[in-house]
Scaffold this active site. Structure first.
Site, short mmCIF file in Angstrom:
data_model
loop_
_atom_site.label_atom_id
_atom_site.label_comp_id
_atom_site.label_asym_id
_atom_site.label_seq_id
_atom_site.Cartn_x
_atom_site.Cartn_y
_atom_site.Cartn_z
CG MET A 141 -0.88 11.66 6.80
SD MET A 141 0.41 12.73 6.09
CE MET A 141 1.71 11.55 5.78
CG HIS A 195 0.37 -0.09 6.94
ND1 HIS A 195 0.54 -0.21 8.30
CD2 HIS A 195 1.02 1.05 6.59
CE1 HIS A 195 1.27 0.78 8.76
NE2 HIS A 195 1.57 1.57 7.75
CG HIS A 227 -2.50 3.06 9.23
ND1 HIS A 227 -1.85 2.69 8.08
CD2 HIS A 227 -2.02 4.29 9.57
CE1 HIS A 227 -1.01 3.65 7.73
NE2 HIS A 227 -1.09 4.63 8.62
CD GLN A 279 2.68 15.10 8.25
OE1 GLN A 279 1.75 15.50 8.94
NE2 GLN A 279 3.14 13.85 8.33
CE LYS A 329 6.06 3.15 10.43
NZ LYS A 329 6.69 4.34 9.79
CD GLN A 379 3.52 11.47 14.32
OE1 GLN A 379 3.71 11.95 13.20
NE2 GLN A 379 2.70 10.44 14.53
CB VAL A 403 2.06 -3.74 12.99
CG1 VAL A 403 1.63 -4.98 12.21
CG2 VAL A 403 1.10 -3.47 14.14
#
Length: 323
Positions: free
Chosen positions: A71, A75, A78, A102, A190, A194, A217
C-alpha cells in the site's frame, strides 16, 4: 525443468498454497540488494490490461515472476520482500494501492501515508521491473458487488477488531493475483493473520501462486517496522516498545520450558499493565494456520498482539516453534 506454458503450469500447480522459506534465510543465497546496471528500468502501469499484458509477456518467455503487493509508504520491511522476490524470481513485480475496502468507516484511510514518488524510486533501486499502481476506479469499477471472504478465519484476531477488514484484503489480493498472475507472492510475517487467511484462500480457490512469508524486520530497539510508525510522536514511539517487550517475555518463559498458554498469556499481558498509556486490543496465543487459541504450545504457536498507542493501532507477533 520444462519451459513454455505447459511446463510453467506444471511448476506452478506443484506449488499452490505451499509455504516456503524466505530466500533471505537460505544460507548462501545470492540476493541482490540494489539494481544493477544491467537491470531493465522500472515500468509503471496504471491499468489492469497494461499490467496483465506486461506480466504475460514475461511469463511467455519462460521467466518466473515474483510479486510484492504493497500500500506504499515503503520501509525496510517492504524492501526485504523485494530482495526476497528478486532472489527467488527472474523478474520482480510490485503494486502500490491503498485499498479502501480494508479500512473501516472510523479508520485512517484519509490520513494513511502516501509517498508515491519516493516509493517507486525505492522500488526501482531495489530492482523491481514492473509496478502496478491503479486508481480506486480501476480496481473497483462502478457497480462491483463481488467479494472474496474466507469464512471461519476472517473474524479472528484483527478481523474481530476490524469488522470487514479481511474481506477487503482477500478481495483485493485475489484481484491482484488475477491481474499480475505471479508465480510467487511475498508477504511479511508481521501480518500473521493476513498470511494465514491468504494461504487458505489460495488453497481453497486453487490459485496457482506460491505464498512466501518473510521474517519481521525490526528497528534496532525491536519495534516492528510499519508504515503507521510515522504517526507516533517521540513519547509514543517509546511507549510502543511494550508490544515487543511483551512478546519477548513470552518467548523467554517458553525457552525456559513453560508450555501452558494461559501462564504465558498472563505474563505477556502483565507487561502491558506497566504501560498504562497503551491500550491493549488483543494478546493471544493461537495456532498459526487456524488462528484458534491453543492451550499448550508444545506443537508450536503464534503469539500475536495488537494495541493502540495514542490513536495508532500497531500489531506484532512471534512464532514459537514446536518442542
Amino acid at each position: 525443468m520444462p519451459f513454455g506454458d505447459a511446463g510453467r503450469q506444471q511448476r506452478r500447480a506443484s506449488l499452490v498454497g505451499q509455504p516456503r522459506a524466505c530466500p533471505e534465510l537460505v544460507e548462501g543465497a545470492a540476493v541482490p540488494t540494489f539494481k544493477t546496471p544491467n537491470d531493465p528500468p522500472l515500468k509503471i502501469y496504471a491499468t489492469i490490461h497494461e499490467m496483465r499484458s506486461a506480466s504475460r509477456a514475461i511469463r511467455r518467455a519462460g521467466k518466473r515472476v515474483g510479486f510484492v503487493p504493497t500500500m506504499g509508504a515503503l520501509h525496510e520491511g517492504h524492501l526485504s520482500l523485494v530482495r526476497a522476490a528478486r532472489g527467488a524470481s527472474d523478474v520482480a513485480a510490485a503494486s502500490i494501492f491503498v485499498n479502501p475496502t480494508q479500512f473501516g468507516p472510523t479508520e485512517d484511510l484519509a490520513k494513511y501515508p502516501r509517498s508515491f514518488e519516493r516509493d517507486w524510486e525505492l522500488l526501482e533501486r531495489g530492482g523491481v521491473e514492473l509496478l502496478f499502481a491503479p486508481s480506486v476506479e480501476e480496481m473497483y469499477p462502478a457497480g462491483a458487488v463481488t467479494w472474496v471472504t474466507v469464512e471461519g478465519l476472517s473474524d479472528k484476531l484483527d478481523g474481530r477488531s476490524r469488522a470487514g477488514h479481511f474481506r477487503g484484503v482477500t478481495t483485493v489480493v485475489a484481484k491482484l493475483f488475477h491481474i499480475v498472475e505471479p508465480d510467487a507472492a511475498f508477504f511479511g510475517q508481521k501480518d500473521a493473520a493476513q498470511v494465514a487467511i491468504i494461504r487458505r484462500m489460495v488453497r481453497d480457490l486453487d490459485l496457482p501462486v506460491e505464498i512466501v512469508v518473510c521474517p519481521i524486520v525490526r528497528e534496532a530497539d525491536g519495534l516492528a517496522m510499519s508504515s503507521r510508525n510515522a504517526y507516533l510522536d517521540p513519547e509514543q514511539r517509546k511507549q510502543a516498545l511494550v508490544l515487543h517487550r511483551s512478546l519477548m517475555r513470552v518467548q523467554e518463559l517458553a525457552a525456559k520450558g513453560e508450555q501452558d498458554a494461559a501462564k504465558l498469556l498472563a505474563a505477556g499481558r502483565e507487561e502491558f499493565s506497566r504501560e498504562s498509556s497503551v491500550r491493549l486490543d488483543y494478546f493471544e496465543i493461537v495456532d498459526a494456520d487456524t488462528l484458534d487459541p491453543v492451550q499448550n504450545i508444545s506443537g508450536g504457536a503464534l503469539v500475536a498482539v495488537a494495541a493502540f498507542v495514542g490513536s495508532t493501532r500497531l500489531i506484532d507477533n512471534i512464532l514459537l516453534r514446536s518442542a
